[in-house]
Write a protein that holds these residues in place. Structure first.
Motif, PDB file in Angstrom:
ATOM      1  N   PHE A 167      10.472  -1.243   6.436  1.00  0.00           N
ATOM      2  CA  PHE A 167       9.929  -1.908   7.623  1.00  0.00           C
ATOM      3  C   PHE A 167      11.023  -2.645   8.386  1.00  0.00           C
ATOM      4  O   PHE A 167      12.022  -3.066   7.814  1.00  0.00           O
TER       5      PHE A 167
ATOM      6  N   LEU B 256       4.982   8.443   0.058  1.00  0.00           N
ATOM      7  CA  LEU B 256       6.036   8.241   1.047  1.00  0.00           C
ATOM      8  C   LEU B 256       6.533   6.807   0.889  1.00  0.00           C
ATOM      9  O   LEU B 256       5.763   5.918   0.581  1.00  0.00           O
TER      10      LEU B 256
ATOM     11  N   MET C  71       8.433   3.544   2.737  1.00  0.00           N
ATOM     12  CA  MET C  71       8.658   3.073   4.106  1.00  0.00           C
ATOM     13  C   MET C  71       9.546   1.841   4.091  1.00  0.00           C
ATOM     14  O   MET C  71       9.369   0.950   3.270  1.00  0.00           O
TER      15      MET C  71
ATOM     16  N   LEU D 257      -1.051   4.432   7.564  1.00  0.00           N
ATOM     17  CA  LEU D 257      -1.450   3.061   7.884  1.00  0.00           C
ATOM     18  C   LEU D 257      -2.349   3.015   9.115  1.00  0.00           C
ATOM     19  O   LEU D 257      -2.978   2.009   9.396  1.00  0.00           O
TER      20      LEU D 257
ATOM     21  N   MET E 114       0.832  -1.205   0.000  1.00  0.00           N
ATOM     22  CA  MET E 114       0.000   0.000   0.000  1.00  0.00           C
ATOM     23  C   MET E 114       0.871   1.260   0.000  1.00  0.00           C
ATOM     24  O   MET E 114       0.524   2.255  -0.620  1.00  0.00           O
ATOM     25  N   MET E 115       2.010   1.198   0.707  1.00  0.00           N
ATOM     26  CA  MET E 115       2.944   2.329   0.658  1.00  0.00           C
ATOM     27  C   MET E 115       3.522   2.460  -0.747  1.00  0.00           C
ATOM     28  O   MET E 115       3.866   3.546  -1.185  1.00  0.00           O
TER      29      MET E 115
ATOM     30  N   ALA F  97       2.486   7.666   7.755  1.00  0.00           N
ATOM     31  CA  ALA F  97       2.405   6.826   6.564  1.00  0.00           C
ATOM     32  C   ALA F  97       0.968   6.688   6.075  1.00  0.00           C
ATOM     33  O   ALA F  97       0.746   6.438   4.894  1.00  0.00           O
TER      34      ALA F  97
ATOM     35  N   GLY G 139       2.026   2.205  -3.401  1.00  0.00           N
ATOM     36  CA  GLY G 139       1.077   2.733  -4.378  1.00  0.00           C
ATOM     37  C   GLY G 139      -0.062   1.799  -4.734  1.00  0.00           C
ATOM     38  O   GLY G 139      -0.774   2.051  -5.699  1.00  0.00           O
TER      39      GLY G 139
ATOM     40  N   TYR H   6      -6.551   3.882  20.754  1.00  0.00           N
ATOM     41  CA  TYR H   6      -7.160   2.649  20.243  1.00  0.00           C
ATOM     42  C   TYR H   6      -8.385   2.254  21.056  1.00  0.00           C
ATOM     43  O   TYR H   6      -8.968   1.209  20.848  1.00  0.00           O
TER      44      TYR H   6
ATOM     45  N   PRO I 105      -2.665   5.726   2.040  1.00  0.00           N
ATOM     46  CA  PRO I 105      -1.198   5.618   2.031  1.00  0.00           C
ATOM     47  C   PRO I 105      -0.619   5.675   0.617  1.00  0.00           C
ATOM     48  O   PRO I 105       0.414   6.297   0.387  1.00  0.00           O
ATOM     49  N   LYS I 106      -1.314   5.037  -0.328  1.00  0.00           N
ATOM     50  CA  LYS I 106      -0.744   4.945  -1.668  1.00  0.00           C
ATOM     51  C   LYS I 106      -0.644   6.307  -2.334  1.00  0.00           C
ATOM     52  O   LYS I 106       0.135   6.493  -3.256  1.00  0.00           O
TER      53      LYS I 106
ATOM     54  N   SER J 154      10.773  -5.601   9.487  1.00  0.00           N
ATOM     55  CA  SER J 154      10.845  -6.963   8.955  1.00  0.00           C
ATOM     56  C   SER J 154      11.262  -6.965   7.490  1.00  0.00           C
ATOM     57  O   SER J 154      11.274  -8.008   6.867  1.00  0.00           O
TER      58      SER J 154
ATOM     59  N   ARG K 223       3.420   5.371  11.680  1.00  0.00           N
ATOM     60  CA  ARG K 223       2.331   4.778  10.905  1.00  0.00           C
ATOM     61  C   ARG K 223       1.216   5.788  10.636  1.00  0.00           C
ATOM     62  O   ARG K 223       0.524   5.694   9.623  1.00  0.00           O
TER      63      ARG K 223
ATOM     64  N   LEU L 257      10.293   6.901   5.339  1.00  0.00           N
ATOM     65  CA  LEU L 257       9.951   6.547   6.710  1.00  0.00           C
ATOM     66  C   LEU L 257      10.680   5.247   7.044  1.00  0.00           C
ATOM     67  O   LEU L 257      10.582   4.274   6.304  1.00  0.00           O
TER      68      LEU L 257
END
Lengths: 280, 354
Positions: B81, B77, B79, B52, A177-178, B50, A180, B13, B72-73, B83, B47, B156
């Motif tokens: 991660f 930006l 990112m 998210l 999603m980041m 971003a 695009g 949250y 986000p898309k 992982s 996030r 990010l």
């Protein structure tokens, strides 16, 4: 040879023996099916419980294929099982993905109700289902069976798919999603390709369940034109005798597509059933 | 390249705020580290930027444009991660092309961009491999490559180095810094590692309990921490905190010994109890007759010097020294606190007083 080596060999032998015993136990009914299907009628009762008849014949297969309605039942079963497999897997994927990724109002309830739907014996809802489907013209039809099978198999399949989706890190679709992609594009281009083993396992499970279902097939469809083969097998039982030879031959033939299907997906199946157990 | 502006940003949250009242301006081309212990909200903050996660309150602007509702898309930006999140079924080349294909760039342009980024990161020979055939360091590079190939508005980073071993981490620290200099891209870097924050960032945002504690250049945070949290988080070995009382003449007395003298800050009455912050490397040893008498507890050799654990009554201090004098546990030595070394903190609020 020292003591530990003897130990290891002994342990392996035991291990192999235990496995062999289990396999023999599990496969024995199938072996018996095959054996009876190859036994000529005149030896059927005469030879008692011998492991293998003194003479084998393919006559039963011939008469099943040529003189029975089995090819029709087979075709019906194939249509119903394939349609159920596709529909239930598609619905279960969507539901499983939502369970795995989204927080929404009533999620716990939806999942709870789906779980409860798996808990009672189906025989108690045969009558209501019949009453529901009858005015809709869905009794005595293959579509009716597909609807019922899809409804019954989707909950469990959805939980199965959920566990496959859970095994795929959220980071992956977030990365997409980041990069695009919309959530749907991320699902299609990143998550679904990684879920193929899960889809295959789920599809296989649903296909088999539909393939071997007897109760609803028997209760909803009375016309032979729309019978599936488990109901059709009962046709070999007549008032005064049971034609075991032909029944078993039909059974062996019915095993073939399922066997072929599992052979095809077995690589995915093992992956699928162990996915998530070990951190990749 | 972009500016990122956060105003009064909060996130909840449902179990109490995870972030509250975040105001921050990240300037164009700046390398900002969001630093804090686990659970401080730094990853949540990243996030939110971003897209998210959705903020519960406040506003995020990128280049002056409000992006709270932007997917986000569409934020442009990139990112990286923790992982790495490499797509396992795609080769390195496909991983790096993904975003460009998403944008439907011409194939020739994609190839050029991917190969350019690969060359920059030393990935040229690995382009046809799948992620599982790569080492940890190589995966990390591919994750970086996937980000830089896009030429995004900002980068990010979510603890990108924490899965690497110490040596590789040090090398990647340097490489990320170098890349940042070359690309001049606005970067937000989340880390719990104070060394990463200190060495890499133009500015550090120290976070604790969902709130910003202090924002400033690394040296500024080190020398003038706003409170006990920032003071204790930066530095290794960490700052000593000693309970002391302010005497009328400005002497700071702990366990009956005068450790140092300060000109008392305005509004601070004599007899007030204070927390004294002492950097281990600013302390020195002398003969017991000349300084405050302390007992040596443990001596650790680091190679560049020694970390000496000292007992001042029931209180413990660490001191870093390159002084070669023989030291053994149980020895009584003199402790010297040079003028200007002690930082004074309010023991209740934790805020710095001097």
């Amino acid at each position: 040879m020292n003591k530990t080596a003897t130990h290891i060999i002994g342990a392996r032998l035991l291990h192999a023996l235990a496995l062999a015993a289990f396999v023999a136990f599990a496969l024995f009914p199938l072996f018996w099916l095959l054996k009876v299907s190859l036994t000529p009628d005149d030896l059927m009762y005469g030879e008692g419980v011998r492991l293998w008849p003194s003479r084998v014949t393919l006559d039963h297969y011939g008469s099943v294929l040529r003189h029975s309605q089995f090819p029709l039942f087979f075709r019906n079963s194939l249509i119903v099982s394939a349609a159920t497999g596709l529909l239930a897997t598609a619905a279960a994927s969507a539901a499983g993905y939502a369970f795995s990724r989204f927080r929404f109002r009533g999620k716990a309830w939806v999942m709870g109700v789906m779980l409860v739907s798996q808990m009672f014996p189906l025989v108690i809802i045969v009558a209501p289902i019949f009453r529901l489907l009858s005015p809709l013209g869905l009794t005595n039809s293959l579509s009716g069976l597909v609807v019922v099978y899809t409804a019954f198999n989707t909950p469990f399949a959805a939980f199965l798919m959920q566990s496959f989706f859970e095994a795929i890190p959220k980071d992956l679709e977030e990365a997409a999603m980041m990069d695009g992609a919309t959530r749907f594009q991320a699902l299609r281009r990143v998550i679904l390709p990684l879920t193929l083993p899960g889809l295959a396992a789920t599809g296989g499970f649903v296909f088999t369940a539909a393939w071997s279902e007897l109760l609803f097939s028997l209760m909803l469809n009375s016309s032979a034109a729309v019978s599936t083969f488990p109901a059709g097998l009962l046709g070999f039982v007549s008032k005064f005798s049971v034609d075991f030879g032909q029944m078993m031959a039909a059974g062996v033939l019915a095993l073939l597509p399922v066997g072929a299907f599992f052979l095809l997906i077995q690589r995915y199946l093992v992956q699928g059933l162990t996915a998530g157990a070990v951190k990749g | 390249m972009a500016t990122i502006t956060l105003s009064n940003l909060s996130k909840d949250y449902g179990g109490g705020p995870v972030l509250r009242g975040i105001d921050l301006e990240i300037r164009e081309g700046e390398f900002v580290a969001l630093m804090g212990p686990s659970g401080c909200g730094k990853s949540t903050l990243l996030r939110l930027i971003a897209g998210l996660e959705e903020p519960s309150g406040g506003e995020i602007r990128i280049d002056g444009r409000r992006v709270n509702e932007v997917a986000p898309k569409d934020r442009d930006l990139a990112m990286v991660f923790q992982s790495y999140a490499l797509y396992p079924h795609m080769t390195v080349r496909e991983n790096m092309s993904f975003a460009l294909k998403q944008r439907r760039l011409p194939q020739a342009e994609i190839t050029r961009a991917v190969e350019g980024a690969a060359a920059k990161l030393g990935l040229t020979n690995l382009l046809e491999r799948k992620p599982k055939a790569l080492s940890g360091g190589q995966r990390q590079r591919v994750a970086m490559g996937r980000a830089i190939v896009r030429n995004p508005k900002a980068f990010l980073f979510d603890e990108p180095l924490s899965n690497l071993d110490a040596r590789l981490r040090e090398q990647m620290r340097y490489e990320i810094r170098k890349l940042h200099r070359e690309l001049g891209a606005t970067s937000v870097y989340v880390t719990h590692d104070q060394v990463e924050a200190m060495t890499m960032a133009d500015r550090i945002v120290a976070l604790n309990d969902g709130a910003i504690q202090q924002v400033g250049a690394p040296q500024e945070l080190y020398d003038q921490p706003a409170n006990l949290f920032v003071a204790g988080f930066l530095g290794s070995p960490p700052m000593n905190f000693v309970d002391a009382t302010l005497a009328p003449d400005g002497a700071l007395v702990a366990e009956g010994q005068t450790l140092a003298r300060v000109s008392p800050p305005a509004g601070l009455a004599a007899g007030t109890t204070l927390t004294l912050g002492l950097r281990p490397e600013r302390l020195a040893l002398t003969d017991p007759t000349k300084g405050s008498a302390v007992r040596v507890d443990v001596v650790e050799t680091t190679g560049t010097g020694r970390v000496v654990h000292l007992a001042l009554g029931p209180q413990r201090l660490k001191l870093f020294t390159m002084d070669p004098r023989p030291l053994a546990p149980g020895d009584v030595v003199g402790l010297v606190v040079p003028p200007g070394a002690p930082l004074l903190f309010d023991p209740v609020s934790g805020a710095r007083l001097s």
